[in-house]
Design a protein around this motif. Structure first.
Motif, PDB file in Angstrom:
ATOM      1  N   THR A 194     -52.711  42.097 -41.885  1.00 23.53           N
ATOM      2  CA  THR A 194     -53.329  42.622 -43.111  1.00 23.53           C
ATOM      3  C   THR A 194     -52.507  42.197 -44.326  1.00 23.53           C
ATOM      4  OG1 THR A 194     -54.120  44.539 -41.872  1.00 23.53           O
ATOM      5  CG2 THR A 194     -54.166  44.694 -44.272  1.00 23.53           C
ATOM      6  N   SER A 195     -53.195  41.770 -45.375  1.00 22.43           N
ATOM      7  CA  SER A 195     -52.539  41.260 -46.580  1.00 22.43           C
ATOM      8  C   SER A 195     -53.339  41.700 -47.806  1.00 22.43           C
ATOM      9  CB  SER A 195     -52.484  39.727 -46.530  1.00 22.43           C
ATOM     10  OG  SER A 195     -53.798  39.194 -46.690  1.00 22.43           O
ATOM     11  N   PRO A 196     -52.836  41.434 -49.017  1.00 23.98           N
ATOM     12  CA  PRO A 196     -53.646  41.729 -50.208  1.00 23.98           C
ATOM     13  C   PRO A 196     -55.018  41.058 -50.153  1.00 23.98           C
ATOM     14  CG  PRO A 196     -51.394  41.310 -50.863  1.00 23.98           C
ATOM     15  CD  PRO A 196     -51.475  40.989 -49.399  1.00 23.98           C
ATOM     16  N   HIS A 197     -55.063  39.871 -49.571  1.00 28.71           N
ATOM     17  CA  HIS A 197     -56.343  39.166 -49.500  1.00 28.71           C
ATOM     18  C   HIS A 197     -57.302  39.864 -48.530  1.00 28.71           C
ATOM     19  CE1 HIS A 197     -58.126  35.705 -51.379  1.00 28.71           C
ATOM     20  NE2 HIS A 197     -58.756  35.397 -50.258  1.00 28.71           N
ATOM     21  N   TYR A 229     -46.908  49.272 -46.052  1.00 26.62           N
ATOM     22  CA  TYR A 229     -47.807  50.418 -45.882  1.00 26.62           C
ATOM     23  C   TYR A 229     -48.812  50.201 -44.756  1.00 26.62           C
ATOM     24  CZ  TYR A 229     -45.673  52.503 -49.963  1.00 26.62           C
ATOM     25  OH  TYR A 229     -44.760  53.069 -50.825  1.00 26.62           O
ATOM     26  N   CYS A 230     -49.119  48.956 -44.443  1.00 28.50           N
ATOM     27  CA  CYS A 230     -49.961  48.695 -43.277  1.00 28.50           C
ATOM     28  C   CYS A 230     -49.245  49.104 -41.996  1.00 28.50           C
ATOM     29  CB  CYS A 230     -50.340  47.216 -43.211  1.00 28.50           C
ATOM     30  SG  CYS A 230     -51.642  46.756 -44.362  1.00 28.50           S
ATOM     31  N   GLN A 231     -47.959  48.795 -41.941  1.00 32.06           N
ATOM     32  CA  GLN A 231     -47.176  49.193 -40.768  1.00 32.06           C
ATOM     33  C   GLN A 231     -47.140  50.714 -40.645  1.00 32.06           C
ATOM     34  OE1 GLN A 231     -43.072  47.939 -40.868  1.00 32.06           O
ATOM     35  NE2 GLN A 231     -42.808  48.209 -38.669  1.00 32.06           N
ATOM     36  N   ILE A 234     -51.169  50.546 -57.025  1.00 32.18           N
ATOM     37  CA  ILE A 234     -51.354  49.141 -56.655  1.00 32.18           C
ATOM     38  C   ILE A 234     -52.405  49.014 -55.558  1.00 32.18           C
ATOM     39  CG2 ILE A 234     -50.255  47.193 -55.472  1.00 32.18           C
ATOM     40  CD1 ILE A 234     -47.704  47.833 -57.025  1.00 32.18           C
ATOM     41  N   LEU A 235     -52.272  49.811 -54.509  1.00 34.87           N
ATOM     42  CA  LEU A 235     -53.211  49.723 -53.387  1.00 34.87           C
ATOM     43  C   LEU A 235     -54.627  50.098 -53.829  1.00 34.87           C
ATOM     44  CD1 LEU A 235     -51.065  51.256 -50.501  1.00 34.87           C
ATOM     45  CD2 LEU A 235     -51.513  48.840 -50.955  1.00 34.87           C
ATOM     46  N   GLU A 236     -54.744  51.146 -54.615  1.00 33.04           N
ATOM     47  CA  GLU A 236     -56.061  51.551 -55.107  1.00 33.04           C
ATOM     48  C   GLU A 236     -56.678  50.454 -55.973  1.00 33.04           C
ATOM     49  OE1 GLU A 236     -58.038  54.003 -54.541  1.00 33.04           O
ATOM     50  OE2 GLU A 236     -56.873  55.665 -53.712  1.00 33.04           O
ATOM     51  N   THR A 237     -55.874  49.809 -56.794  1.00 32.34           N
ATOM     52  CA  THR A 237     -56.382  48.751 -57.669  1.00 32.34           C
ATOM     53  C   THR A 237     -56.825  47.545 -56.870  1.00 32.34           C
ATOM     54  OG1 THR A 237     -54.940  49.493 -59.484  1.00 32.34           O
ATOM     55  CG2 THR A 237     -55.824  47.251 -59.637  1.00 32.34           C
ATOM     56  N   ASP A 276     -59.028  53.701 -45.952  1.00 27.83           N
ATOM     57  CA  ASP A 276     -58.621  55.053 -46.356  1.00 27.83           C
ATOM     58  C   ASP A 276     -57.221  55.378 -45.842  1.00 27.83           C
ATOM     59  OD1 ASP A 276     -60.944  55.574 -47.741  1.00 27.83           O
ATOM     60  OD2 ASP A 276     -61.931  56.602 -46.071  1.00 27.83           O
ATOM     61  N   GLU A 277     -56.931  55.000 -44.600  1.00 29.03           N
ATOM     62  CA  GLU A 277     -55.603  55.254 -44.038  1.00 29.03           C
ATOM     63  C   GLU A 277     -54.524  54.496 -44.813  1.00 29.03           C
ATOM     64  OE1 GLU A 277     -54.720  57.461 -41.633  1.00 29.03           O
ATOM     65  OE2 GLU A 277     -56.810  58.085 -41.913  1.00 29.03           O
ATOM     66  N   LEU A 278     -54.827  53.258 -45.194  1.00 28.69           N
ATOM     67  CA  LEU A 278     -53.865  52.471 -45.965  1.00 28.69           C
ATOM     68  C   LEU A 278     -53.627  53.103 -47.335  1.00 28.69           C
ATOM     69  CD1 LEU A 278     -52.107  49.990 -46.478  1.00 28.69           C
ATOM     70  CD2 LEU A 278     -54.179  48.750 -47.137  1.00 28.69           C
ATOM     71  N   LEU A 279     -54.693  53.526 -48.003  1.00 26.60           N
ATOM     72  CA  LEU A 279     -54.563  54.091 -49.344  1.00 26.60           C
ATOM     73  C   LEU A 279     -53.822  55.424 -49.328  1.00 26.60           C
ATOM     74  CD1 LEU A 279     -58.089  53.242 -50.814  1.00 26.60           C
ATOM     75  CD2 LEU A 279     -55.964  51.954 -51.023  1.00 26.60           C
ATOM     76  N   LYS A 280     -53.843  56.101 -48.179  1.00 26.20           N
ATOM     77  CA  LYS A 280     -53.120  57.375 -48.053  1.00 26.20           C
ATOM     78  C   LYS A 280     -51.678  57.174 -47.583  1.00 26.20           C
ATOM     79  CE  LYS A 280     -56.090  59.302 -45.252  1.00 26.20           C
ATOM     80  NZ  LYS A 280     -56.790  60.281 -44.374  1.00 26.20           N
ATOM     81  N   ALA A 281     -51.299  55.934 -47.272  1.00 25.16           N
ATOM     82  CA  ALA A 281     -49.971  55.689 -46.699  1.00 25.16           C
ATOM     83  C   ALA A 281     -48.817  56.020 -47.646  1.00 25.16           C
ATOM     84  CB  ALA A 281     -49.872  54.238 -46.207  1.00 25.16           C
TER      85      ALA A 281
END
Length: 305
Positions: free
Chosen positions: A241-244, A231-233, A140-143, A121-126
């Protein structure tokens, strides 16, 4: 006690075949995972399998790490164990708390390379409205998280393969195998906003890529990895953390919610449990229902078919 465990495992396999109607390949897969659990019980002389504690299950999880299993395999082993304890509960041989423990975030968060739902959730809100490519980056992140798609599959998406009103998309995975993946409400909303207002015009004739640069050119995997890292940073998440990681997290969270292995493998585009599957004719209505029920952000938009 270990003989009793083997007896219960045999009864569980019979239950899966006779009462749940599962295919032999699926039953054998659950059986292999649970035989590993039985071996661990014998190895550590664990005889309290009918009433495990969170500490006991964490010890088993550490054993799976030591076996150097891949993250999806570890998640699958826990799901197999959860199915077994559901059966023991039905047979009144184990307390309901064992099933609850196997769904505990405290246990699942111990799996490496998986973000807990609150971290996702924190990443998707970044991405923030003030960012230059806010709509695109959020979509992109949501997908990534909504579908569990690989980075190459997300950057390869074409506009004609996205069906927002029907709440699904089509993607092409390894070996150019096509599969249908459900979309939940947040991903649909993010994609709809991006396609309406945030997407640059394509530079030339040909199939339109969904995610493009400011000049309208398709993004590539390397760009996507950099975007996730950025956005992870910002969200204060691990640098690894990566797309995978989002793909692993998708699978882990849906499995933890109780989805069956076969359906999750179809959504991920993996080979089936024992045989290669073809994904062109996946039953999308069935997968959408499973996705809606078990994915933390799986509820589709109002009016989606």
């Amino acid at each position: 006690m270990l003989n009793e465990l083997q007896s219960d495992l045999g009864a569980f396999r019979h239950y899966l075949r006779a009462e749940r109607g599962m295919a032999d390949n699926t039953v054998q897969a659950y059986g292999r995972d649970l035989e590993r659990f039985a071996r661990w019980c014998a190895l550590v002389r664990y005889d309290g399998y009918t009433s495990p504690t969170l500490k006991d299950l964490a010890r088993y999880l550490a054993f799976l790490h030591d076996e150097q299993l891949a993250v999806p395999s570890i998640a699958r082993h826990l799901v197999s164990l959860k199915m077994f304890y559901r059966f023991l509960k039905l047979e009144e041989k184990a307390d309901a708390s064992a099933v609850d423990l196997l769904a505990s975030p405290k246990l699942w968060e111990r799996i490496p390379s998986v973000l807990p739902p609150n971290a996702v959730d924190e990443l998707l809100k970044a991405p923030q409205p003030g960012d230059r490519f806010f709509l695109r980056d959020r979509a992109i992140l949501e997908t990534l998280y909504a579908t569990g798609c690989r980075a190459s599959e997300v950057v390869g998406l074409k506009v004609q393969d996205v069906y927002l009103d029907a709440a699904f998309l089509k993607c092409f995975g390894k070996g150019s195998k096509q599969r249908v993946v459900p979309l939940g409400r947040p991903a649909i909303a993010a994609l709809r906003a991006y396609l309406a207002d945030g997407r640059a015009a394509k530079p030339a004739d040909g199939p339109e890529s969904v995610f493009v640069s400011k000049s309208g050119r398709p993004l590539d995997r390397i760009f996507l990895w950099g975007l996730v890292k950025k956005y992870c940073q910002r969200a204060g998440l691990p640098a690894t953390t990566s797309p995978h990681t989002l793909r692993h997290s998708f699978a882990t969270h849906v499995l933890a919610g109780g989805a069956d292995l076969r359906s999750v493998q179809e959504m991920l585009g993996h080979a089936s449990i024992s045989t290669t599957q073809h994904y062109t004719h996946v039953d999308r209505d069935r997968l959408k229902a499973i996705h809606k029920q078990f994915h933390p952000r799986g509820k589709p938009a109002d009016g989606a078919a």
